[in-house]
Design a protein around this motif. Sequence first.
Motif: not given
Length: 160
Positions: A51-60, A96-102, A108-115, A126-130
């Motif tokens: 999940l950390q790798v996927l979140h990092r890929i998403t951000n970078v 719109a895609a950029a806003l959905v992502l940002a 939501a990815q950050a919240s899931v990672l924290a939980g 945080v399951l509902s966010k996932a």
Amino acid sequence: MNKFFLTVHILAAILCVGPVTVATSMFPSIAKRALTSENTENSQNADAGGLQVLHRITNVYAWASLAVPVFGFALAGSMDMMGEAWLIISIVLTLAAALVLAFLIGPAQASVLAGVGGTTEERSAVLSKAKLLSMTSGIFALLWLVVLVLMVVKPGHHRG
């Protein structure tokens, strides 16, 4: 110069938008597994690492994908096509895609990672966010699909 702008625009779309779309679509299933299962510690660590790798890929790659509209605008401006309806619709959908992502996927990815590493109660919170990430990542991918179709088909385009 148009060929240069077009080449960089397409290359950035493939190399930057593609990985973001794949990473955002993979994240929800791994997140749900990590949050709902009572796996061994090694399995939970593997899920959290993934999940950390996927979140990092998403951000970078989200930041890197800013090259797509930059070179797209350069190309459209140099070809005097900014008034084309298909291009305006593509710009709106890209925004719109950029806003959905940002504003939906990234937080939501950050919240899931924290939980993920938390207690059972924290994980279930945080399951509902996932679960919601499945829908939002699908919307994100669909927006890009429509933009791709518009870029290829160019409905109402008046030039050869």
